[in-house]
Design a protein around this motif. Structure first.
Motif, short mmCIF file in Angstrom:
data_model
loop_
_atom_site.label_atom_id
_atom_site.label_comp_id
_atom_site.label_asym_id
_atom_site.label_seq_id
_atom_site.Cartn_x
_atom_site.Cartn_y
_atom_site.Cartn_z
N LEU A 87 0.81 -1.22 0.00
CA LEU A 87 0.00 0.00 0.00
C LEU A 87 0.84 1.26 0.00
CD1 LEU A 87 -2.85 1.09 0.04
CD2 LEU A 87 -2.80 1.01 2.54
N ALA A 88 1.92 1.30 0.81
CA ALA A 88 2.74 2.52 0.90
C ALA A 88 3.31 2.90 -0.46
CB ALA A 88 3.87 2.32 1.91
N PHE A 89 3.76 1.90 -1.23
CA PHE A 89 4.32 2.17 -2.55
C PHE A 89 3.24 2.57 -3.54
CE2 PHE A 89 5.17 0.62 -6.83
CZ PHE A 89 6.39 1.22 -7.12
N ILE A 90 2.15 1.81 -3.50
CA ILE A 90 1.19 1.91 -4.59
C ILE A 90 0.31 3.13 -4.50
CG2 ILE A 90 -0.92 0.74 -3.86
CD1 ILE A 90 1.38 0.03 -6.89
N LEU A 91 0.15 3.72 -3.32
CA LEU A 91 -0.70 4.89 -3.18
C LEU A 91 -0.26 6.00 -4.14
CD1 LEU A 91 -1.48 5.32 0.62
CD2 LEU A 91 -3.10 5.04 -1.25
N PHE A 92 1.03 6.32 -4.10
CA PHE A 92 1.52 7.37 -4.98
C PHE A 92 1.74 6.86 -6.40
CE2 PHE A 92 3.40 11.05 -2.32
CZ PHE A 92 2.20 11.14 -1.62
N TYR A 93 2.20 5.62 -6.54
CA TYR A 93 2.50 5.07 -7.87
C TYR A 93 1.27 5.08 -8.76
CZ TYR A 93 3.75 1.66 -11.47
OH TYR A 93 3.97 1.03 -12.65
N SER A 94 0.16 4.61 -8.24
CA SER A 94 -1.03 4.47 -9.08
C SER A 94 -1.86 5.74 -9.14
CB SER A 94 -1.90 3.32 -8.57
OG SER A 94 -2.22 3.51 -7.21
N GLY A 123 -4.76 -4.23 -7.27
CA GLY A 123 -4.04 -5.50 -7.22
C GLY A 123 -2.92 -5.53 -6.21
N ASN A 124 -2.08 -4.51 -6.22
CA ASN A 124 -0.92 -4.50 -5.33
C ASN A 124 -1.33 -4.25 -3.89
OD1 ASN A 124 1.56 -4.31 -4.12
ND2 ASN A 124 2.35 -2.71 -5.46
N ALA A 125 -2.25 -3.32 -3.67
CA ALA A 125 -2.66 -3.03 -2.31
C ALA A 125 -3.35 -4.23 -1.68
CB ALA A 125 -3.59 -1.81 -2.29
N LEU A 126 -4.22 -4.90 -2.43
CA LEU A 126 -4.93 -6.05 -1.87
C LEU A 126 -4.07 -7.31 -1.83
CD1 LEU A 126 -8.49 -5.68 -3.45
CD2 LEU A 126 -7.72 -5.05 -1.17
N GLY A 127 -3.26 -7.53 -2.87
CA GLY A 127 -2.49 -8.77 -2.95
C GLY A 127 -1.53 -8.98 -1.79
N VAL A 172 -4.86 1.27 -16.60
CA VAL A 172 -4.62 -0.17 -16.51
C VAL A 172 -3.65 -0.47 -15.36
CG1 VAL A 172 -3.54 -2.12 -17.69
CG2 VAL A 172 -5.16 -0.68 -18.91
N LEU A 173 -2.60 0.34 -15.25
CA LEU A 173 -1.65 0.16 -14.15
C LEU A 173 -2.27 0.51 -12.81
CD1 LEU A 173 1.59 1.63 -15.78
CD2 LEU A 173 1.01 -0.77 -15.40
N LEU A 174 -3.22 1.46 -12.80
CA LEU A 174 -3.93 1.78 -11.57
C LEU A 174 -4.67 0.56 -11.04
CD1 LEU A 174 -5.02 4.44 -9.84
CD2 LEU A 174 -7.12 3.82 -10.99
N GLY A 175 -5.34 -0.16 -11.95
CA GLY A 175 -6.03 -1.37 -11.53
C GLY A 175 -5.07 -2.42 -11.04
N ALA A 176 -4.00 -2.66 -11.81
CA ALA A 176 -3.03 -3.67 -11.42
C ALA A 176 -2.29 -3.28 -10.15
CB ALA A 176 -2.02 -3.89 -12.55
N SER A 177 -2.13 -1.98 -9.93
CA SER A 177 -1.30 -1.53 -8.83
C SER A 177 -2.10 -1.18 -7.58
CB SER A 177 -0.48 -0.31 -9.27
OG SER A 177 0.31 -0.62 -10.39
N LEU A 178 -2.95 -0.17 -7.68
CA LEU A 178 -3.67 0.28 -6.49
C LEU A 178 -4.57 -0.81 -5.94
CD1 LEU A 178 -4.28 2.54 -4.52
CD2 LEU A 178 -6.10 3.30 -6.03
#
Length: 442
Positions: free
Chosen positions: A66-73, A374-378, A366-372
Motif C-alpha cells: 500500500l505505501a508504494f502503490i498509493l503514490f505510484y497508481s 491488485g498490489n494493495a490487496l495482494g 490499466v496500471l492503476l487497476g493492477a497496482s492500487l
C-alpha cells in the motif's frame, strides 16, 4: 527522431522494423528494468527488516504494497494525462532520477515510518515511467509491430530478475540489506542522464487535445475510456493479474525462507533464473507468436494471453502445495513462463483501441487497476492471512494464504477472453489509417 504512422499497412504486408526506434526501445527497456528492480528489492529484504525493526506480517505487507502503490497508481493518472500533452522524455528522465534517489535513501531509514515514506516517494517517481514509455513506443512502432516491440519492452522484469536480482541478493547477504538499496539506486541516476541526452521526443501524429482544466479534461477522458467495453474488460483482467504478480513478488522470497528453509542468497539465485530466463522465454515467445498472427486472426491477439493466464493458475497451485522438490520447482517454472505472457499483447491492444491523445492515460488506468487494487490487496491480503493462519499452520501458513495467486489468473483469463471477443468484433479496433474504432458492447 520522428514518429512512424500508426496502423497496419495496406495489402496485409507487415511493416518493416523501424531501426531508428531501436535505441529508444533499448533505453526504455533498461529504465523499466530498474522500475521493476527497485520496487522488488523490499520483498528480498523483508525477513531482515522484520528481524531488525520488529513488525507483524500485516504491517510489512501494508508497507511493501500500500505505501508504494498509493503514490505510484494515484499520481500515475494525472502524470499520464500530462504526458499525453507534454514532453514524455523529460517526464521519464525526471521520474527515473527521483525514484533512484529514493531507492538509495531506503538504505538509510531508521524505522518503519521512514521506510513507508521512502516507498511513497519511490512510487511517485515510478509513476512517471510506464505510461509515457508505452505512449512513446506506440508512436515509434506501427500497430502490427507493437506486440513484438512491447514484448521486448516487457522483458524488463526478466532482465531485472536474471541480471540484477541475484546481485542484489549477494549484496544483501554479504553487506546487509541497507547496502543493497544504496548500491542498486545509483545506476538509475546515470541512466536518466543518458536517456535525456540521447533520446528525442517523438513527433505526435495528431494535434494536441484542447486545453481544458485538469479536473474537467481528466474526468472526461476517463469516462470516454471506460465507455469502451473492451477496455473495461481488459482493466478487470489486468487488475486480477496485478494481485497475482504483486502478491507473488512481495511474498515468494519469504515463502522460500519459511517453507523450504533457504537463505536470502539462495532465494535470489532461484527467483532470478526462474522468473528471469523462463519468464523471458514466455514473454518473447508470446510476443513473437502474436506478431506472426495473420491479420484476420484478431481474436487471438488477446485470446492467447487469456489462455496463458488460465494455465498459470494450476501452475501456481502446484508450486505452493507441491511437497516434492520436482513438484514445486516444476510449478514455479511453469508459472514463471505463463504469468507475464499477457502484458505486451494487452498493452498493445490498449494503445490500439484508444485515441492517440489518450494512450498514456489508458496505460496509467490499466496500471492503476493492477497496482492500487491488485498490489494493495495482494500483498496485504497474504500478510493478513499469514497472521490469521499462523496459529494453525505455523510457518507453513504462507502456503495457504498465497493460494490467491492460483485463483486470480483463472478469473483474469475469463476477463481477457471476453475482451478478445469485443476486440475481434471491432476488427482489432484500429483501421489502416490508424484511426480508433469503437470497441463497445455488453
Amino acid at each position: 527522431m520522428s514518429a512512424n504512422p500508426s496502423g497496419t499497412p495496406a495489402g496485409g504486408a507487415r511493416s518493416p522494423w523501424p531501426w531508428t526506434a531501436t535505441w529508444p526501445l533499448f533505453l526504455l527497456t533498461m529504465i523499466s528494468v530498474f522500475n521493476y528492480l527497485d520496487r522488488s528489492l523490499l520483498g528480498l529484504a523483508l525477513p531482515a527488516i522484520k528481524k531488525e525493526m520488529g513488525s507483524s506480517d500485516t504491517l510489512l505487507g501494508l508497507v511493501s504494497g500500500l505505501a508504494f502503490i498509493l503514490f505510484y497508481s494515484v499520481l500515475g493518472v494525472p502524470i499520464a494525462w500530462l504526458a499525453d500533452r507534454a514532453n514524455r522524455r523529460n517526464i521519464i528522465a525526471a521520474g527515473l532520477a527521483f525514484w533512484s534517489m529514493m531507492t538509495a535513501f531506503t538504505g538509510f531509514v531508521a524505522n518503519l515510518w521512514q521506510l513507508a515514506l521512502a516507498r511513497l516517494l519511490m512510487g511517485a517517481g515510478e509513476a512517471c515511467g510506464m505510461p509515457p514509455s508505452n505512449s512513446i513506443l506506440a508512436d515509434l512502432f506501427k500497430a502490427d509491430r507493437r506486440p513484438l516491440a512491447l514484448a521486448i519492452f516487457g522483458t524488463a522484469s526478466s532482465i531485472s530478475s536474471i541480471v540484477f536480482f541475484p546481485i542484489a541478493g549477494w549484496i544483501a547477504q554479504t553487506h546487509g540489506w541497507r547496502a543493497m538499496f544504496m548500491v542498486m539506486g545509483a545506476p538509475g541516476i546515470l541512466l536518466a542522464v543518458i536517456f535525456f541526452l540521447t533520446v528525442r521526443e517523438p513527433q505526435r501524429l495528431t494535434p494536441p487535445p484542447p486545453r481544458l482544466s485538469l479536473a474537467r479534461g481528466l474526468w472526461g477522458d476517463i469516462g470516454a475510456l471506460f465507455a469502451n467495453r473492451c477496455f473495461a474488460w481488459i482493466f478487470a483482467g489486468v487488475t486480477l493479474m496485478g494481485a497475482n504478480v504483486w502478491a507473488a513478488g512481495a511474498w515468494t522470497p519469504t515463502f522460500f525462507v519459511r517453507v523450504h528453509n533457504l537463505g536470502v542468497g539462495e532465494v535470489a539465485s532461484i527467483i532470478g533464473p526462474a522468473r528471469g530466463f523462463i519468464g523471458l522465454a514466455g514473454i518473447l515467445i508470446g510476443g513473437a507468436l502474436i506478431d506472426r498472427l495473420p491479420k484476420d486472426r484478431v481474436f487471438w491477439r488477446i485470446g492467447i494471453p487469456a489462455i496463458a493466464c488460465l494455465l498459470a493458475g494450476p501452475a501456481e497451485a502446484l508450486f505452493l502445495l507441491g511437497n516434492s522438490h520436482w513438484a514445486w520447482v516444476g510449478g514455479f517454472a511453469l508459472s514463471s513462463f505463463f504469468t507475464l505472457i499477457h502484458q505486451a499483447p494487452i498493452f498493445a491492444a490498449v494503445v490500439n483501441i484508444v485515441e492517440e491523445r489518450r494512450r498514456a492515460l489508458a496505460i496509467s488506468l490499466v496500471l492503476l487497476g493492477a497496482s492500487l487494487i491488485g498490489n494493495a490487496l495482494g500483498p496485504s491480503a497474504v500478510g493478513l492471512l499469514n497472521d490469521l493462519l499462523h496459529a494453525s499452520f505455523g510457518d507453513h501458513a504462507i502456503r495457504y494464504s498465497m493460494l490467491m495467486i492460483a485463483v486470480t489468473p483463472v478469473l483474469a483469463a475469463l476477463c481477457f477472453w471476453r475482451a478478445a471477443v469485443l476486440y475481434a468484433a471491432a476488427g482489432g479496433a484500429r483501421d489502416e489509417d490508424g484511426a480508433a474504432e469503437p470497441a463497445r458492447g455488453a
